[in-house]
Structure formats: C-alpha cells, structure tokens
Design a protein around this motif. Structure first.
Motif, short mmCIF file in Angstrom:
data_model
loop_
_atom_site.label_atom_id
_atom_site.label_comp_id
_atom_site.label_asym_id
_atom_site.label_seq_id
_atom_site.Cartn_x
_atom_site.Cartn_y
_atom_site.Cartn_z
N UNK A 43 38.00 35.08 6.66
CA UNK A 43 38.64 34.96 5.34
C UNK A 43 37.59 34.68 4.28
N UNK A 44 36.56 33.89 4.63
CA UNK A 44 35.49 33.58 3.68
C UNK A 44 34.74 34.86 3.28
N UNK A 45 34.45 35.70 4.27
CA UNK A 45 33.76 36.96 3.97
C UNK A 45 34.67 37.88 3.15
N UNK A 46 35.94 37.89 3.46
CA UNK A 46 36.89 38.69 2.67
C UNK A 46 36.91 38.22 1.22
N UNK A 47 36.84 36.91 1.02
CA UNK A 47 36.82 36.35 -0.33
C UNK A 47 35.59 36.86 -1.10
N UNK A 48 34.44 36.85 -0.44
CA UNK A 48 33.20 37.32 -1.07
C UNK A 48 33.33 38.80 -1.45
N UNK A 49 33.83 39.60 -0.53
CA UNK A 49 33.97 41.05 -0.79
C UNK A 49 35.01 41.31 -1.88
N UNK A 50 36.09 40.53 -1.89
CA UNK A 50 37.10 40.70 -2.93
C UNK A 50 36.54 40.35 -4.31
N UNK A 51 35.72 39.31 -4.37
CA UNK A 51 35.08 38.94 -5.65
C UNK A 51 34.18 40.07 -6.13
N UNK A 52 33.43 40.70 -5.21
CA UNK A 52 32.54 41.81 -5.58
C UNK A 52 33.32 42.94 -6.24
N UNK A 53 34.39 43.38 -5.57
CA UNK A 53 35.15 44.51 -6.11
C UNK A 53 35.96 44.10 -7.34
N UNK A 54 36.33 42.83 -7.41
CA UNK A 54 37.04 42.34 -8.58
C UNK A 54 36.11 42.32 -9.79
N UNK A 55 34.87 41.88 -9.61
CA UNK A 55 33.89 41.85 -10.70
C UNK A 55 33.52 43.24 -11.18
N UNK A 56 33.60 44.24 -10.30
CA UNK A 56 33.31 45.62 -10.69
C UNK A 56 34.52 46.28 -11.36
N UNK A 57 35.64 45.58 -11.40
CA UNK A 57 36.83 46.10 -12.06
C UNK A 57 37.67 47.02 -11.20
N UNK A 58 37.48 46.99 -9.88
CA UNK A 58 38.24 47.85 -8.98
C UNK A 58 39.53 47.20 -8.49
N UNK A 59 39.59 45.87 -8.55
CA UNK A 59 40.71 45.13 -7.96
C UNK A 59 41.20 44.08 -8.94
N UNK A 60 42.52 43.87 -8.94
CA UNK A 60 43.10 42.78 -9.71
C UNK A 60 43.91 41.90 -8.76
N UNK A 61 44.10 40.65 -9.15
CA UNK A 61 44.81 39.69 -8.31
C UNK A 61 46.02 39.16 -9.05
N UNK A 62 47.09 38.91 -8.31
CA UNK A 62 48.31 38.38 -8.91
C UNK A 62 49.07 37.58 -7.85
N UNK A 63 49.78 36.54 -8.25
CA UNK A 63 50.59 35.79 -7.29
C UNK A 63 51.88 36.56 -6.99
N UNK A 64 52.29 36.52 -5.74
CA UNK A 64 53.52 37.22 -5.34
C UNK A 64 54.02 36.65 -4.03
N UNK A 65 55.29 36.87 -3.76
CA UNK A 65 55.85 36.50 -2.46
C UNK A 65 55.44 37.57 -1.46
N UNK A 66 55.05 37.13 -0.28
CA UNK A 66 54.56 38.04 0.76
C UNK A 66 55.53 38.03 1.93
N UNK A 67 55.74 39.20 2.51
CA UNK A 67 56.64 39.32 3.67
C UNK A 67 56.25 38.33 4.76
N UNK A 68 57.25 37.69 5.35
CA UNK A 68 57.10 36.78 6.47
C UNK A 68 56.31 35.51 6.13
N UNK A 69 56.18 35.20 4.88
CA UNK A 69 55.46 34.00 4.46
C UNK A 69 56.40 33.15 3.61
N UNK A 70 56.36 31.83 3.81
CA UNK A 70 57.30 30.96 3.10
C UNK A 70 56.93 30.67 1.64
#
Length: 166
Positions: A43-70
């Motif tokens: 998960x830590x490595x995923x966080x680093x990679x997500x930050x990279x693509x987020x900083x390049x403007x390829x990905x956005x983040x938003x809060x949402x309800x996820x299937x099978x999660x409380x």
C-alpha cells in the motif's frame, strides 16, 4: 518492453473508466488498497505511485463509499489527461501484443478479495480445512466440530471482506 508501476496504475484505473462517480458503491479496484492488490505491491508503494500520477495530472482523488466496505474511502479515477495517457499505453500494449488484463491479479468485476500471496495461501488452507470439516461434519466422529467449523467460516469472511484502516 514493460510498463512502469505508474503506468500500471493508470492502466488499472482505466479498467474503471466507465464507472460514474455518482454510483452508490465504487469498485474496490479504484482504492489505494485495491490498486496495490492488483499490482502486487505494498500500500505504501501504491501511495507513492498514485502521488506521481496525481502530480502529473493523470489521476484525481475523491471520497466515496466502496463496495463491501463499511466506511468511505478515497477513490482514484483518471482525468481527461489520464484517459489520453491510458489510450497511448493501450496502443503500445497492442503493438507489443501484451494482454493488459494479464498484468493484474484482480479482475474488475470480482468481489473485494485481497490476493496478496499470504492471503491467497491462507484462503487456500481455509478452503481445505472447510472441505475436510464438511466431509466429517456428518460422520459419526463429528463431536465438537461445529465450533471449529463456525470459527473457520468467520476467518474466511475476514479474508473475503477485510476491514480497511485508512
């Protein structure tokens, strides 16, 4: 030629490009944990990679309800630039005859099942134990097996629907 982890993050999120944000339950594969699971990284490595693509403007983040999660989690999705980049990556994969779906451990329509090597091994052992208990459950030597059986069922549920701390 192989893809970088950042490119694989983009390809993973591209698998969910048609999921509308207004959808009540977002897919697990769009979360940090889901991406990490699909790419077989921490998960830590995923966080680093997500930050990279987020900083390049390829990905956005938003809060949402996820299937099978409380509870609500951060869900990642591709921006318009991210979709263009994903198209480029898919074209590259097609030129090199790479099956993109084979690069991931979790398929988009699958339940939220963690597939890290340890959990796969644990789940396999639980299934074997449950099969064994099912065989002897109705035999004459089944004394005190019901509590063990119920315990194993609860353990299996914990693997299929794990609690997520974010």
């Amino acid at each position: 030629m192989t893809f970088t982890k950042a490119e694989l993050v983009i390809l993973q999120l591209n698998r969910f490009r048609d999921v509308p944000y207004e959808k009540l339950d977002m897919p697990y594969g769009m979360t940090q944990d889901g991406i990490a699971t699909a790419l077989c990284i921490s998960r830590a490595h995923a966080c680093i990679e997500l930050k990279k693509v987020q900083n390049k403007g390829f990905v956005e983040v938003m809060p949402a309800h996820v299937m099978y999660r409380p509870k609500t989690l951060n869900v990642y999705s591709l921006t318009s630039n991210g979709r263009r980049k994903a198209t480029e990556l898919l074209d590259r994969a097609k030129e090199e005859s790479i099956d993109v779906d084979s690069l991931f451990t979790v398929r988009p329509m699958r339940k939220a099942l963690n597939t890290t090597p340890q959990l796969v091994r644990i789940e396999r052992e639980l299934k074997k134990s449950l099969e064994y208990i099912e065989e002897i459950r109705y035999s004459k030597t089944r004394e005190n097996l019901y509590p063990i059986y119920m315990c194993l069922l609860e353990a299996q549920k914990a693997i299929v629907y794990p609690e997520v701390d974010e």
